[in-house]
Design a protein around this motif. Structure first.
Motif, PDB file in Angstrom:
ATOM      1  N   VAL A 181     -19.752  41.614 -49.523  1.00 50.36           N
ATOM      2  CA  VAL A 181     -18.311  41.801 -49.360  1.00 50.36           C
ATOM      3  C   VAL A 181     -17.694  40.951 -48.250  1.00 50.36           C
ATOM      4  O   VAL A 181     -16.602  40.408 -48.420  1.00 50.36           O
ATOM      5  CB  VAL A 181     -18.002  43.296 -49.095  1.00 50.36           C
ATOM      6  N   CYS A 182     -18.365  40.826 -47.114  1.00 55.47           N
ATOM      7  CA  CYS A 182     -17.731  40.264 -45.918  1.00 55.47           C
ATOM      8  C   CYS A 182     -17.402  38.773 -46.041  1.00 55.47           C
ATOM      9  O   CYS A 182     -18.313  37.933 -46.127  1.00 55.47           O
ATOM     10  CB  CYS A 182     -18.628  40.482 -44.709  1.00 55.47           C
ATOM     11  N   PRO A 183     -16.120  38.414 -46.007  1.00 52.54           N
ATOM     12  CA  PRO A 183     -15.748  36.992 -46.091  1.00 52.54           C
ATOM     13  C   PRO A 183     -16.104  36.210 -44.825  1.00 52.54           C
ATOM     14  O   PRO A 183     -16.308  34.997 -44.881  1.00 52.54           O
ATOM     15  CB  PRO A 183     -14.231  37.033 -46.302  1.00 52.54           C
ATOM     16  N   LEU A 184     -16.195  36.907 -43.689  1.00 53.12           N
ATOM     17  CA  LEU A 184     -16.575  36.220 -42.455  1.00 53.12           C
ATOM     18  C   LEU A 184     -18.021  35.755 -42.542  1.00 53.12           C
ATOM     19  O   LEU A 184     -18.365  34.647 -42.113  1.00 53.12           O
ATOM     20  CB  LEU A 184     -16.379  37.136 -41.245  1.00 53.12           C
ATOM     21  N   GLY A 185     -18.886  36.589 -43.118  1.00 54.91           N
ATOM     22  CA  GLY A 185     -20.273  36.188 -43.333  1.00 54.91           C
ATOM     23  C   GLY A 185     -20.370  34.988 -44.255  1.00 54.91           C
ATOM     24  O   GLY A 185     -21.182  34.081 -44.043  1.00 54.91           O
ATOM     25  N   ALA A 186     -19.529  34.975 -45.290  1.00 50.42           N
ATOM     26  CA  ALA A 186     -19.493  33.835 -46.210  1.00 50.42           C
ATOM     27  C   ALA A 186     -19.041  32.576 -45.484  1.00 50.42           C
ATOM     28  O   ALA A 186     -19.579  31.482 -45.704  1.00 50.42           O
ATOM     29  CB  ALA A 186     -18.561  34.141 -47.379  1.00 50.42           C
ATOM     30  N   PHE A 187     -18.056  32.720 -44.605  1.00 54.92           N
ATOM     31  CA  PHE A 187     -17.555  31.583 -43.829  1.00 54.92           C
ATOM     32  C   PHE A 187     -18.662  30.991 -42.966  1.00 54.92           C
ATOM     33  O   PHE A 187     -18.852  29.760 -42.939  1.00 54.92           O
ATOM     34  CB  PHE A 187     -16.389  32.036 -42.945  1.00 54.92           C
ATOM     35  N   TYR A 188     -19.415  31.852 -42.284  1.00 48.05           N
ATOM     36  CA  TYR A 188     -20.487  31.343 -41.432  1.00 48.05           C
ATOM     37  C   TYR A 188     -21.628  30.754 -42.252  1.00 48.05           C
ATOM     38  O   TYR A 188     -22.325  29.837 -41.791  1.00 48.05           O
ATOM     39  CB  TYR A 188     -20.986  32.437 -40.499  1.00 48.05           C
ATOM     40  N   ALA A 189     -21.835  31.247 -43.462  1.00 50.93           N
ATOM     41  CA  ALA A 189     -22.838  30.635 -44.342  1.00 50.93           C
ATOM     42  C   ALA A 189     -22.424  29.215 -44.717  1.00 50.93           C
ATOM     43  O   ALA A 189     -23.255  28.303 -44.780  1.00 50.93           O
ATOM     44  CB  ALA A 189     -23.027  31.477 -45.603  1.00 50.93           C
ATOM     45  N   VAL A 190     -21.138  29.016 -44.948  1.00 46.00           N
ATOM     46  CA  VAL A 190     -20.626  27.690 -45.314  1.00 46.00           C
ATOM     47  C   VAL A 190     -20.753  26.709 -44.152  1.00 46.00           C
ATOM     48  O   VAL A 190     -21.237  25.581 -44.324  1.00 46.00           O
ATOM     49  CB  VAL A 190     -19.155  27.777 -45.782  1.00 46.00           C
ATOM     50  N   ILE A 191     -20.337  27.130 -42.954  1.00 44.49           N
ATOM     51  CA  ILE A 191     -20.308  26.177 -41.840  1.00 44.49           C
ATOM     52  C   ILE A 191     -21.692  25.923 -41.241  1.00 44.49           C
ATOM     53  O   ILE A 191     -21.882  24.935 -40.519  1.00 44.49           O
ATOM     54  CB  ILE A 191     -19.337  26.611 -40.721  1.00 44.49           C
ATOM     55  N   SER A 192     -22.664  26.795 -41.534  1.00 42.61           N
ATOM     56  CA  SER A 192     -24.000  26.604 -40.946  1.00 42.61           C
ATOM     57  C   SER A 192     -24.979  25.945 -41.916  1.00 42.61           C
ATOM     58  O   SER A 192     -26.191  26.063 -41.750  1.00 42.61           O
ATOM     59  CB  SER A 192     -24.568  27.938 -40.455  1.00 42.61           C
ATOM     60  N   LYS A 193     -24.450  25.250 -42.890  1.00 45.28           N
ATOM     61  CA  LYS A 193     -25.290  24.583 -43.894  1.00 45.28           C
ATOM     62  C   LYS A 193     -26.302  23.638 -43.248  1.00 45.28           C
ATOM     63  O   LYS A 193     -27.423  23.479 -43.725  1.00 45.28           O
ATOM     64  CB  LYS A 193     -24.403  23.816 -44.880  1.00 45.28           C
ATOM     65  N   PHE A 194     -25.907  23.002 -42.144  1.00 39.09           N
ATOM     66  CA  PHE A 194     -26.796  22.047 -41.481  1.00 39.09           C
ATOM     67  C   PHE A 194     -27.329  22.572 -40.148  1.00 39.09           C
ATOM     68  O   PHE A 194     -27.733  21.786 -39.291  1.00 39.09           O
ATOM     69  CB  PHE A 194     -26.062  20.718 -41.276  1.00 39.09           C
TER      70      PHE A 194
END
Length: 263
Positions: A181-194
């Motif tokens: 559910v958490c969009p903040l968790g999704a955001f951090y998954a996106v920005i921490s790809k590298f």
């Protein structure tokens, strides 16, 4: 258990520092997880919150931008979703819910059957609504902010939200809040790809006991277990170290990612 202990020390210490800063005036860390100041000088801002504010009003203060850049760079480089398991106070509640779920035998029960991609849809929806409604959509209702403020200021209004989070993860959807559910968790998954620090698997040491997969909140990231020696490639890993703690074979450890070799 060493990483569990380290995570709890980190999470509680951050909350204590916020309490000292906001309630008692000890200016080490003051404000909240959305916008804070370190040592009374260094601005720190949640980049997801700043992005919502930017979309809502096309205007963000310079301290907000600087703070967002600092936090963005830290979480983008250190480890995937480190905020989720090492900082976020909601993680404390969802871990409690998981323990209660296991204790009372709700292992296979869930009312909803939804994809983990739901969080990414909610992330996109948050940004769209922020632009359309001219207000930071998730920030306006963030259960993370409500829980943190409740802990800092001793507000009883956060108790209902906390109980709702625990109940949802216990009875409705296993690891539902953080993993679905958490969009903040999704955001951090996106920005921490590298991100540089990753859990690495040694297939030669692995006995395929699969204890790691039983405790992992994002089990899909452990697709290499028992098959090949490599680091976790998915940034959906929350870098919690649970898999390392339970591995009796020494087959899992944190390591520095070799980006050159991956190329």
């Amino acid at each position: 258990m060493k990483f569990l202990i380290l995570r709890r020390i980190t999470q509680i210490s951050i909350l204590v520092l916020f309490i000292l800063g906001n309630v008692y005036g000890v200016k080490i860390l003051s404000g909240n997880l959305s916008s804070s100041t370190l040592f009374g000088q260094i601005p720190l801002s949640d980049p997801f919150a700043v992005l919502q504010i930017l979309l809502a009003g096309f205007s963000v203060g310079i301290n907000g931008v600087i703070g967002a850049m600092i936090v963005f760079a830290f979480y983008a480089l250190i480890a995937p979703r480190a905020f989720c398991s090492w900082v976020c106070p909601v993680n404390l509640l969802t871990d409690i819910a998981y323990k209660l779920r296991e204790k009372f035998g709700f292992k296979g029960e869930k009312i909803l059957n939804v994809s983990k991609n739901l969080r990414y849809y909610l992330l996109a929806l948050t940004l769209i609504l922020s632009l359309a409604l001219s207000l930071p959509a998730f920030e306006s209702i963030s259960f993370i902010g409500i829980i943190q403020r409740g802990i800092i200021y001793g507000s009883v209004s956060a108790i209902g939200i906390a109980l709702g989070i625990v109940a949802f993860d216990m009875f409705v959807l296993k690891r539902g809040i953080c993993s679905h559910v958490c969009p903040l968790g999704a955001f951090y998954a996106v920005i921490s790809k590298f991100a540089l620090i990753r859990v690495k698997h040694d297939a030669n040491a692995c006995t395929k006991c699969m204890k790691c997969k039983l405790v992992c909140p994002e089990v899909q990231v452990l697709d290499m277990i028992g098959k090949e020696s490599r680091a976790v490639s998915s940034s959906e890993c929350i870098s919690c170290g649970r898999c390392i703690d339970v591995c009796g074979d020494g087959a899992l450890n944190f390591s520095i990612r070799n980006l050159r070799r991956e190329k």
